[in-house]
Design an enzyme around this catalytic site. Sequence first.
Site, PDB file in Angstrom:
ATOM      1  N   TYR A  10      46.346  44.607  37.786  1.00 41.67           N
ATOM      2  CA  TYR A  10      46.636  44.472  39.217  1.00 41.67           C
ATOM      3  C   TYR A  10      47.999  45.066  39.570  1.00 41.67           C
ATOM      4  CZ  TYR A  10      42.795  41.513  38.124  1.00 41.67           C
ATOM      5  OH  TYR A  10      41.608  41.061  37.627  1.00 41.67           O
ATOM      6  N   SER A  32      38.626  37.197  34.668  1.00 43.55           N
ATOM      7  CA  SER A  32      38.507  38.585  35.135  1.00 43.55           C
ATOM      8  C   SER A  32      38.212  39.596  34.029  1.00 43.55           C
ATOM      9  CB  SER A  32      39.789  39.015  35.843  1.00 43.55           C
ATOM     10  OG  SER A  32      39.864  38.410  37.100  1.00 43.55           O
ATOM     11  N   VAL A  75      42.776  35.087  34.369  1.00 44.86           N
ATOM     12  CA  VAL A  75      43.636  33.937  34.676  1.00 44.86           C
ATOM     13  C   VAL A  75      43.434  32.758  33.715  1.00 44.86           C
ATOM     14  CG1 VAL A  75      44.117  34.397  37.113  1.00 44.86           C
ATOM     15  CG2 VAL A  75      42.068  33.105  36.485  1.00 44.86           C
ATOM     16  N   LYS A 106      34.994  41.343  34.280  1.00 45.94           N
ATOM     17  CA  LYS A 106      34.750  42.433  35.239  1.00 45.94           C
ATOM     18  C   LYS A 106      34.530  43.764  34.527  1.00 45.94           C
ATOM     19  CE  LYS A 106      37.599  40.164  38.791  1.00 45.94           C
ATOM     20  NZ  LYS A 106      38.973  40.090  39.339  1.00 45.94           N
ATOM     21  N   TYR A 163      28.812  35.814  40.146  1.00 41.84           N
ATOM     22  CA  TYR A 163      30.221  36.161  39.901  1.00 41.84           C
ATOM     23  C   TYR A 163      30.981  34.987  39.246  1.00 41.84           C
ATOM     24  CZ  TYR A 163      35.126  37.232  40.779  1.00 41.84           C
ATOM     25  OH  TYR A 163      36.472  37.430  40.614  1.00 41.84           O
TER      26      TYR A 163
HETATM   27  O1  DON Z   1      37.878  35.266  41.160  1.00 45.12           O
HETATM   28  C1  DON Z   1      38.836  34.691  40.632  1.00 45.12           C
HETATM   29  O2  DON Z   1      39.846  34.398  41.278  1.00 45.12           O
HETATM   30  C2  DON Z   1      38.752  34.336  39.167  1.00 45.12           C
HETATM   31  N1  DON Z   1      37.402  33.966  38.826  1.00 45.12           N
HETATM   32  C3  DON Z   1      39.180  35.489  38.282  1.00 45.12           C
HETATM   33  C4  DON Z   1      40.578  35.976  38.577  1.00 45.12           C
HETATM   34  C5  DON Z   1      41.268  36.582  37.412  1.00 45.12           C
HETATM   35  O3  DON Z   1      41.009  36.267  36.281  1.00 45.12           O
HETATM   36  C6  DON Z   1      42.375  37.516  37.726  1.00 45.12           C
HETATM   37  N2  DON Z   1      43.003  38.018  36.521  1.00 45.12           N
HETATM   38  N3  DON Z   1      44.068  37.964  36.082  1.00 45.12           N
END
Ligand code: DON
Length: 304
Positions: free
Chosen positions: A240, A64, A258, A67, A189
């Site tokens: 978040y 993430s 993550v 982003k 994405y």
């Molecule tokens: O879309 C997702 O679930 C993952 N590619 C990215 C989520 C993420 O890294 C949330 N951050 N803490």
Amino acid sequence: MIDFQSVLTAINEAASNEKERGEIADYIPELAKVDVNNFGIHLIDSQQNDYAAGDSNELFSIQSISKVLTLSMALSLIGENVWERVDVEPSGDPFNHLSLLELENGIPRNPLINPGAIVITDILVSKLENPKEDFLTYVRDIAGDNTIDYDETVALSEKKTGFRNFAAANLLKSYGNLNNEVDVVLDFYFHQCSLAMNCAQLTHIFYVFMNHGKCRRNKSYLTLSQVKRINAIMLTCGFYDEAGEFAFEVGLPGKSGVGGGIVALLPNKFCVATWSPGLNAKGNSKLGMLALEKLTTDTELSIF
Ligand code: DON
């Protein structure tokens, strides 16, 4: 003068003694293969001095954190029009929640939760000739580092299991807030999320948000107003439903992924990245948060 190297060395030592290291994300199967004992930290100051400790040169999946980079590129391409399709309020929900999206008629709360990031990706798909290549070129250019690349195995792993993101993209489409095909947008994405970087590379890119929109070579990518907006969104939405806690404990704008990475910055002063793949219950790196709390407490440097 603060001795950043001693501070980072002490943080790395504290991290290596920590027994409770959190849980590795396994909903993207490829991420589950990483060793929970990794810990790295890298800091670059405004004079471009680099300081590091631990596994700061090991590549990991930035997830993430990407982003912020797609938002930055979208802002530089279509400016304030971005905000017609995504809001700038913290959601108070986990990154992958969909309930607010339905309640609020397909306008995501902010560009850092998954539905918001998917809208930003859609903007890039519409604007760029070769979205994946052009975005990678943009990231490499800011970093001044052509070795940065996507990890195809991670991208494929998420493509196979990203059911909630398919749900989010379809919901956005049903509200008319996704202009391109779901599969095309999500392919991009999943690739942006799969970018592999180490802590040093992350700080070298996010230096641009610490330095008025200018990279380490002094090339300008963003206006001052755009940098203000990006840093404000990182502070209020970057973690978040733990954004309040991060502001409270660390006191810096930042972004987590993550894969266990966190990058944070103090405008005009420094940019820092940590990597520890064990996550807390909110999906943010457990030791990364502890490390950054220690950094801003010990140095007495935060935006507050
Ligand atoms: O879309 C997702 O679930 C993952 N590619 C990215 C989520 C993420 O890294 C949330 N951050 N803490």
